[in-house]
Design a protein around this motif. Structure first.
Motif, PDB file in Angstrom:
ATOM      1  N   VAL A 189       0.832  -1.211   0.000  1.00  0.00           N
ATOM      2  CA  VAL A 189       0.000   0.000   0.000  1.00  0.00           C
ATOM      3  C   VAL A 189       0.865   1.258   0.000  1.00  0.00           C
ATOM      4  N   GLY A 190       1.706   1.398   1.005  1.00  0.00           N
ATOM      5  CA  GLY A 190       2.566   2.579   1.075  1.00  0.00           C
ATOM      6  C   GLY A 190       3.505   2.686  -0.103  1.00  0.00           C
ATOM      7  N   GLY A 191       4.030   1.547  -0.546  1.00  0.00           N
ATOM      8  CA  GLY A 191       4.917   1.549  -1.707  1.00  0.00           C
ATOM      9  C   GLY A 191       4.206   2.012  -2.957  1.00  0.00           C
ATOM     10  N   TYR A 192       2.929   1.610  -3.095  1.00  0.00           N
ATOM     11  CA  TYR A 192       2.191   2.010  -4.296  1.00  0.00           C
ATOM     12  C   TYR A 192       1.849   3.498  -4.278  1.00  0.00           C
ATOM     13  N   PHE A 193       1.140   3.942  -3.249  1.00  0.00           N
ATOM     14  CA  PHE A 193       0.694   5.335  -3.244  1.00  0.00           C
ATOM     15  C   PHE A 193       1.866   6.306  -3.068  1.00  0.00           C
TER      16      PHE A 193
ATOM     17  N   LEU B   9      12.416   1.149  -5.960  1.00  0.00           N
ATOM     18  CA  LEU B   9      11.002   0.885  -5.680  1.00  0.00           C
ATOM     19  C   LEU B   9      10.351   0.551  -7.015  1.00  0.00           C
ATOM     20  N   VAL B  10      10.013  -0.714  -7.185  1.00  0.00           N
ATOM     21  CA  VAL B  10       9.492  -1.211  -8.458  1.00  0.00           C
ATOM     22  C   VAL B  10       7.980  -1.393  -8.331  1.00  0.00           C
ATOM     23  N   ILE B  11       7.249  -0.835  -9.284  1.00  0.00           N
ATOM     24  CA  ILE B  11       5.793  -0.969  -9.337  1.00  0.00           C
ATOM     25  C   ILE B  11       5.410  -1.599 -10.663  1.00  0.00           C
ATOM     26  N   HIS B  12       4.666  -2.691 -10.585  1.00  0.00           N
ATOM     27  CA  HIS B  12       4.048  -3.299 -11.760  1.00  0.00           C
ATOM     28  C   HIS B  12       2.546  -3.120 -11.603  1.00  0.00           C
ATOM     29  N   SER B  13       1.940  -2.387 -12.534  1.00  0.00           N
ATOM     30  CA  SER B  13       0.547  -1.989 -12.345  1.00  0.00           C
ATOM     31  C   SER B  13      -0.186  -1.911 -13.670  1.00  0.00           C
ATOM     32  N   ASP B  14      -1.492  -2.145 -13.596  1.00  0.00           N
ATOM     33  CA  ASP B  14      -2.345  -1.947 -14.760  1.00  0.00           C
ATOM     34  C   ASP B  14      -2.355  -0.485 -15.198  1.00  0.00           C
ATOM     35  N   TYR B  15      -1.917   0.404 -14.325  1.00  0.00           N
ATOM     36  CA  TYR B  15      -1.904   1.833 -14.632  1.00  0.00           C
ATOM     37  C   TYR B  15      -0.519   2.353 -15.002  1.00  0.00           C
ATOM     38  N   GLY B  16       0.395   1.433 -15.249  1.00  0.00           N
ATOM     39  CA  GLY B  16       1.734   1.825 -15.670  1.00  0.00           C
ATOM     40  C   GLY B  16       2.796   1.334 -14.703  1.00  0.00           C
ATOM     41  N   ASN B  17       3.892   0.846 -15.262  1.00  0.00           N
ATOM     42  CA  ASN B  17       5.004   0.360 -14.452  1.00  0.00           C
ATOM     43  C   ASN B  17       5.966   1.505 -14.139  1.00  0.00           C
ATOM     44  N   ALA B  18       6.731   1.321 -13.066  1.00  0.00           N
ATOM     45  CA  ALA B  18       7.709   2.348 -12.688  1.00  0.00           C
ATOM     46  C   ALA B  18       8.819   1.702 -11.875  1.00  0.00           C
ATOM     47  N   THR B  19      10.022   2.219 -12.037  1.00  0.00           N
ATOM     48  CA  THR B  19      11.143   1.876 -11.171  1.00  0.00           C
ATOM     49  C   THR B  19      11.718   3.195 -10.659  1.00  0.00           C
ATOM     50  N   LEU B  20      11.673   3.373  -9.359  1.00  0.00           N
ATOM     51  CA  LEU B  20      11.970   4.663  -8.738  1.00  0.00           C
ATOM     52  C   LEU B  20      13.118   4.533  -7.748  1.00  0.00           C
TER      53      LEU B  20
ATOM     54  N   LYS C 216      -3.067  -4.895  -9.272  1.00  0.00           N
ATOM     55  CA  LYS C 216      -3.932  -5.400 -10.334  1.00  0.00           C
ATOM     56  C   LYS C 216      -5.358  -4.930 -10.091  1.00  0.00           C
ATOM     57  N   GLY C 217      -6.132  -4.902 -11.169  1.00  0.00           N
ATOM     58  CA  GLY C 217      -7.539  -4.560 -11.033  1.00  0.00           C
ATOM     59  C   GLY C 217      -7.802  -3.073 -11.168  1.00  0.00           C
ATOM     60  N   PRO C 218      -9.083  -2.701 -11.168  1.00  0.00           N
ATOM     61  CA  PRO C 218      -9.461  -1.314 -11.452  1.00  0.00           C
ATOM     62  C   PRO C 218      -9.277  -0.351 -10.282  1.00  0.00           C
ATOM     63  N   LEU C 219      -9.187  -0.867  -9.061  1.00  0.00           N
ATOM     64  CA  LEU C 219      -9.159   0.014  -7.897  1.00  0.00           C
ATOM     65  C   LEU C 219      -7.736   0.317  -7.447  1.00  0.00           C
TER      66      LEU C 219
ATOM     67  N   THR D  25      -1.104  12.602 -10.122  1.00  0.00           N
ATOM     68  CA  THR D  25      -0.484  11.291  -9.933  1.00  0.00           C
ATOM     69  C   THR D  25      -1.226  10.248 -10.767  1.00  0.00           C
ATOM     70  N   LYS D  26      -0.620   9.071 -10.890  1.00  0.00           N
ATOM     71  CA  LYS D  26      -1.265   7.969 -11.595  1.00  0.00           C
ATOM     72  C   LYS D  26      -2.112   7.110 -10.662  1.00  0.00           C
ATOM     73  N   ALA D  27      -2.308   7.566  -9.429  1.00  0.00           N
ATOM     74  CA  ALA D  27      -3.227   6.919  -8.503  1.00  0.00           C
ATOM     75  C   ALA D  27      -4.454   7.807  -8.336  1.00  0.00           C
ATOM     76  N   ASP D  28      -5.528   7.214  -7.865  1.00  0.00           N
ATOM     77  CA  ASP D  28      -6.795   7.920  -7.735  1.00  0.00           C
ATOM     78  C   ASP D  28      -6.934   8.465  -6.317  1.00  0.00           C
ATOM     79  N   PHE D  29      -6.519   9.709  -6.115  1.00  0.00           N
ATOM     80  CA  PHE D  29      -6.657  10.385  -4.825  1.00  0.00           C
ATOM     81  C   PHE D  29      -7.948  11.198  -4.845  1.00  0.00           C
ATOM     82  N   GLN D  30      -8.841  10.941  -3.890  1.00  0.00           N
ATOM     83  CA  GLN D  30     -10.134  11.625  -3.872  1.00  0.00           C
ATOM     84  C   GLN D  30     -10.352  12.331  -2.546  1.00  0.00           C
ATOM     85  N   LEU D  31     -10.626  13.627  -2.617  1.00  0.00           N
ATOM     86  CA  LEU D  31     -10.962  14.412  -1.439  1.00  0.00           C
ATOM     87  C   LEU D  31     -12.442  14.236  -1.138  1.00  0.00           C
ATOM     88  N   SER D  32     -12.769  13.915   0.124  1.00  0.00           N
ATOM     89  CA  SER D  32     -14.151  13.716   0.533  1.00  0.00           C
ATOM     90  C   SER D  32     -14.492  14.639   1.699  1.00  0.00           C
TER      91      SER D  32
END
Length: 198
Positions: free
Chosen positions: A11-15, A43-54, A139-142, A168-175
């Motif tokens: 979780v923390g690694g992704y966001f 920090l390697v991310i493999h994602s449906d929303y794009g891969n990254a190595t940081l 993986k997945g839509p969320l 960002t390439k993550a879905d951050f939503q203010l509520s």
């Protein structure tokens, strides 16, 4: 804004990684083993929303103590007490602490330790895990992180945070109804049989 992400797991690694990817000032508070892994492999991310190595900045508890604007608590519930002790030196007068734990019980403990004015509402929906090499697999839509003032106010600081999270390439939503949102969405999420793997 300066972000401290507690843990660089699924979780923390992704966001945190997505924030780092877009150029935010992000540091990961990690254990020595994870620090070595990140230094060696990134920090390697493999994602449906794009891969990254940081190449993330990392810190071990008590090392290079400085204050942060935002602290993302992405630990498991049973690690919360240790996480509180770990982050205490990094919490300043204006720090926002955003927990990404399941349930609601942790808010009382965080309020007691840091003051309820510092603790922002937060929750996330993501299917992610670490592979054997320490890479984040999403993986997945969320891949959603929802946050907001628990009072529902659109405060100056929460608007500033929203601006920092944009792009960002993550879905951050203010509520403005983060507590109610969390209760309803957790129930809905369970009914859809989606899984949060962290």
């Amino acid at each position: 804004m300066k972000f401290l992400v507690v843990g660089a797991g699924a979780v923390g690694g992704y966001f945190g990684g997505r924030l780092l990817e877009k150029g935010a000032d992000v540091t990961f508070l990690v254990r020595e083993g994870r620090m070595r892994n990140l230094q060696e492999k990134g920090l390697v991310i493999h994602s449906d929303y794009g891969n990254a190595t940081l190449s993330p900045k990392t810190v071990i508890t008590g090392e290079e103590v400085e204050l942060y604007d935002v602290i993302l608590l992405s630990t498991k519930a049973y690690q919360l007490d240790n996480a509180i002790d770990d982050v205490r030196p990094y919490v300043g007068e204006n720090t926002m602490v955003i927990p990404l734990l399941n349930g609601m019980a942790h808010y009382n403990k965080l309020d007691e330790q840091f003051g309820n004015e510092k603790v922002i509402g937060g929750l996330c929906y993501i299917e992610s895990t670490l592979d054997s090499e320490g890479a984040v697999i999403q993986k997945g839509p969320l891949h959603m992180l929802v946050y907001g003032e628990r009072s529902g106010q659109e405060s100056e600081r929460i608007i500033k945070l929203a601006d920092a999270l944009k792009g960002t390439k993550a879905d951050f939503q203010l509520s403005s109804t983060i507590i109610v949102y969390g209760k309803i969405k957790v129930q809905s999420f369970a009914k859809e049989k989606c899984r949060v793997l962290h």
